[in-house]
Structure formats: C-alpha cells, structure tokens
Design a protein around this motif. Structure first.
Motif, mmCIF file in Angstrom:
data_model
loop_
_atom_site.group_PDB
_atom_site.id
_atom_site.type_symbol
_atom_site.label_atom_id
_atom_site.label_comp_id
_atom_site.label_asym_id
_atom_site.label_seq_id
_atom_site.Cartn_x
_atom_site.Cartn_y
_atom_site.Cartn_z
ATOM 1 N N LEU A 1 0.838 -1.209 0.000
ATOM 2 C CA LEU A 1 0.000 0.000 0.000
ATOM 3 C C LEU A 1 0.868 1.252 0.000
ATOM 4 O O LEU A 1 0.551 2.238 -0.670
ATOM 5 N N GLY A 2 1.962 1.229 0.756
ATOM 6 C CA GLY A 2 2.891 2.361 0.748
ATOM 7 C C GLY A 2 3.524 2.564 -0.613
ATOM 8 O O GLY A 2 3.684 3.691 -1.087
ATOM 9 N N ASP A 3 3.883 1.466 -1.277
ATOM 10 C CA ASP A 3 4.465 1.544 -2.621
ATOM 11 C C ASP A 3 3.467 2.088 -3.640
ATOM 12 O O ASP A 3 3.850 2.714 -4.623
ATOM 13 N N ARG A 4 2.190 1.842 -3.418
ATOM 14 C CA ARG A 4 1.148 2.319 -4.339
ATOM 15 C C ARG A 4 0.760 3.768 -4.064
ATOM 16 O O ARG A 4 -0.134 4.296 -4.710
ATOM 17 N N GLY A 5 1.394 4.381 -3.079
ATOM 18 C CA GLY A 5 1.174 5.805 -2.832
ATOM 19 C C GLY A 5 0.028 6.132 -1.908
ATOM 20 O O GLY A 5 -0.472 7.259 -1.929
ATOM 21 N N VAL A 6 -0.409 5.195 -1.088
ATOM 22 C CA VAL A 6 -1.466 5.490 -0.121
ATOM 23 C C VAL A 6 -0.880 6.389 0.955
ATOM 24 O O VAL A 6 0.115 6.027 1.592
ATOM 25 N N PRO A 7 -1.451 7.588 1.165
ATOM 26 C CA PRO A 7 -0.875 8.525 2.128
ATOM 27 C C PRO A 7 -1.100 8.085 3.576
ATOM 28 O O PRO A 7 -2.045 7.354 3.871
ATOM 29 N N ASN A 8 -0.224 8.518 4.463
ATOM 30 C CA ASN A 8 -0.313 8.283 5.908
ATOM 31 C C ASN A 8 -0.294 6.807 6.283
ATOM 32 O O ASN A 8 -0.693 6.458 7.386
ATOM 33 N N ILE A 9 0.182 5.955 5.412
ATOM 34 C CA ILE A 9 0.205 4.526 5.722
ATOM 35 C C ILE A 9 1.306 4.219 6.725
ATOM 36 O O ILE A 9 1.229 3.240 7.469
ATOM 37 N N GLY A 10 2.307 5.075 6.802
ATOM 38 C CA GLY A 10 3.404 4.877 7.746
ATOM 39 C C GLY A 10 2.994 5.087 9.191
ATOM 40 O O GLY A 10 3.706 4.667 10.109
ATOM 41 N N ALA B 1 2.213 -2.611 11.700
ATOM 42 C CA ALA B 1 1.639 -3.951 11.559
ATOM 43 C C ALA B 1 1.152 -4.488 12.899
ATOM 44 O O ALA B 1 0.103 -5.130 12.967
ATOM 45 N N HIS B 2 1.880 -4.194 13.967
ATOM 46 C CA HIS B 2 1.465 -4.734 15.268
ATOM 47 C C HIS B 2 0.159 -4.113 15.749
ATOM 48 O O HIS B 2 -0.581 -4.732 16.516
ATOM 49 N N HIS B 3 -0.167 -2.892 15.296
ATOM 50 C CA HIS B 3 -1.459 -2.293 15.650
ATOM 51 C C HIS B 3 -2.614 -3.112 15.059
ATOM 52 O O HIS B 3 -3.620 -3.347 15.720
ATOM 53 N N ILE B 4 -2.458 -3.531 13.818
ATOM 54 C CA ILE B 4 -3.507 -4.298 13.150
ATOM 55 C C ILE B 4 -3.596 -5.702 13.742
ATOM 56 O O ILE B 4 -4.691 -6.204 14.019
ATOM 57 N N VAL B 5 -2.447 -6.342 13.965
ATOM 58 C CA VAL B 5 -2.428 -7.698 14.511
ATOM 59 C C VAL B 5 -3.004 -7.724 15.928
ATOM 60 O O VAL B 5 -3.715 -8.656 16.298
ATOM 61 N N GLU C 1 -9.029 1.756 16.487
ATOM 62 C CA GLU C 1 -8.774 3.075 15.901
ATOM 63 C C GLU C 1 -7.799 2.969 14.729
ATOM 64 O O GLU C 1 -7.995 3.590 13.684
ATOM 65 N N GLN C 2 -6.755 2.166 14.909
ATOM 66 C CA GLN C 2 -5.758 2.015 13.848
ATOM 67 C C GLN C 2 -6.316 1.216 12.666
ATOM 68 O O GLN C 2 -6.013 1.514 11.518
ATOM 69 N N VAL C 3 -7.136 0.211 12.974
ATOM 70 C CA VAL C 3 -7.753 -0.575 11.900
ATOM 71 C C VAL C 3 -8.672 0.313 11.074
ATOM 72 O O VAL C 3 -8.621 0.310 9.834
ATOM 73 N N LEU C 4 -9.505 1.097 11.751
ATOM 74 C CA LEU C 4 -10.408 2.005 11.031
ATOM 75 C C LEU C 4 -9.649 3.070 10.261
ATOM 76 O O LEU C 4 -10.013 3.421 9.135
ATOM 77 N N LYS C 5 -8.577 3.580 10.851
ATOM 78 C CA LYS C 5 -7.754 4.577 10.163
ATOM 79 C C LYS C 5 -7.169 3.992 8.882
ATOM 80 O O LYS C 5 -7.200 4.628 7.817
ATOM 81 N N LEU C 6 -6.655 2.778 8.969
ATOM 82 C CA LEU C 6 -6.100 2.115 7.796
ATOM 83 C C LEU C 6 -7.164 1.899 6.723
ATOM 84 O O LEU C 6 -6.951 2.228 5.548
ATOM 85 N N THR D 1 -8.280 5.186 5.137
ATOM 86 C CA THR D 1 -7.215 5.736 4.294
ATOM 87 C C THR D 1 -7.150 4.997 2.959
ATOM 88 O O THR D 1 -7.045 5.620 1.903
ATOM 89 N N VAL D 2 -7.248 3.687 3.019
ATOM 90 C CA VAL D 2 -7.184 2.883 1.787
ATOM 91 C C VAL D 2 -8.405 3.146 0.907
ATOM 92 O O VAL D 2 -8.278 3.349 -0.301
ATOM 93 N N VAL D 3 -9.579 3.158 1.515
ATOM 94 C CA VAL D 3 -10.796 3.399 0.736
ATOM 95 C C VAL D 3 -10.793 4.809 0.148
ATOM 96 O O VAL D 3 -11.153 5.005 -1.015
ATOM 97 N N ALA D 4 -10.370 5.796 0.943
ATOM 98 C CA ALA D 4 -10.338 7.177 0.443
ATOM 99 C C ALA D 4 -9.347 7.330 -0.705
ATOM 100 O O ALA D 4 -9.595 8.079 -1.649
ATOM 101 N N ASN D 5 -8.250 6.606 -0.649
ATOM 102 C CA ASN D 5 -7.233 6.750 -1.684
ATOM 103 C C ASN D 5 -7.523 5.885 -2.914
ATOM 104 O O ASN D 5 -7.353 6.332 -4.045
ATOM 105 N N CYS D 6 -7.962 4.659 -2.702
ATOM 106 C CA CYS D 6 -8.121 3.716 -3.816
ATOM 107 C C CYS D 6 -9.548 3.569 -4.311
ATOM 108 O O CYS D 6 -9.768 3.351 -5.493
#
Length: 155
Positions: A109-118, A122-126, A131-136, A139-144
């Motif tokens: 996702l970072g390579d594809r240019g999704v902003p704020n992915i940094g 990974a440990h937040h999602i796992v 909050e982090q899952v929803l943010k991710l 962000t992905v839906v808004a960008n892609c």
C-alpha cells in the motif's frame, strides 16, 4: 473454486487415486504411472489459498491475519487475483506470521502511494486496535476506492 472441502484429509487428485488403489485395487500397482503411460497427467493440488474465506464478521478480529487486507488491496487496485495473496504465509497461525502478512500488505500500500500509511504499524492491526484498523481502512478506501463510488463532477 476448490475441488475438496476444507475438512477433507485428501487435498490432491493424486492422493485420491492412491487411496482408491490402496483400498480397492491393491494388486494394480502404481496407477499414476499407468495413467501417465496413456497420456493422462494427475496434477491438481488444492492449496491453502484456495480454502480461504474472505467474509468479515468482526472487523477487529478478521483483519488481524492480513489475508483479508491483501484481498481488499487486490480488489481496490485491480491487481491480478492472488498476486499478493501468493506472497503471504498461509495459514497464518502465529503472531509472527500475522505480522509478516500485515507488514507485506502495508508495504504494498505504501508503494502504491497510499498517504499516511506509515502511521499504522503492523502490530497495531495484529493486536486489533480498532482506531488504527479504522484509520487504515478509511485511508485505503479514500485513496483507492472513493473514485469508483463517487462521481467527481457531482461533488
């Protein structure tokens, strides 16, 4: 589509034929060899990736292994099916495997240019931080995906 059920002990056509010969044709010998002599190739083997269910019932729990995130990324970016899924460790049982899978998806996702992915680790999602899952996801839906849903001329 899968040929065998998830619960099946046999996952390849070769195993089916060997089991059949062992139980019913004991004096036949190697049936695979006999079939190859007449030009038939027994090659189907069901992989763990073929048995995946991408249904999300609990957002915080179902996203943790990275598999559904990978499939979402493939769909939203029009990537070939199983292109990212083939690089994941399946089935993801341990925390380390889940961290690898989520990290791979976040890297793509970072390579594809999704902003704020940094900002999402990974440990937040796992670990299932909502909050982090929803943010991710937003962000992905808004960008892609937002361009496919909304008509920019109307907005």
């Amino acid at each position: 589509p899968r040929l065998f059920t998830k619960e099946s002990k046999v996952k390849s056509t070769r195993d089916v034929l060997v089991t059949l010969c062992r139980d019913f044709l004991s004096s036949e010998g190697d049936i695979i060899k006999h079939l190859s002599r007449i030009g038939l190739k027994v090659a189907y083997k069901q992989q763990p990736i073929d048995e995946l269910d991408f249904t999300v019932t609990n957002l915080a729990a179902d996203i943790r292994d990275g598999v559904r995130l990978a499939r979402m990324e493939e769909i939203l970016t029009n990537a070939p099916p199983k292109s990212l899924l083939a690089t994941l460790r399946l089935p993801a049982v341990s925390r380390l495997q889940k961290l690898h899978n989520v990290g791979a998806v976040l890297g793509i996702l970072g390579d594809r240019g999704v902003p704020n992915i940094g900002e999402v680790a990974a440990h937040h999602i796992v670990d299932g931080y909502r909050e982090q899952v929803l943010k991710l996801l937003w962000t992905v839906v808004a960008n892609c995906g937002i361009g496919a849903v909304l008509d920019s001329s109307v907005v």
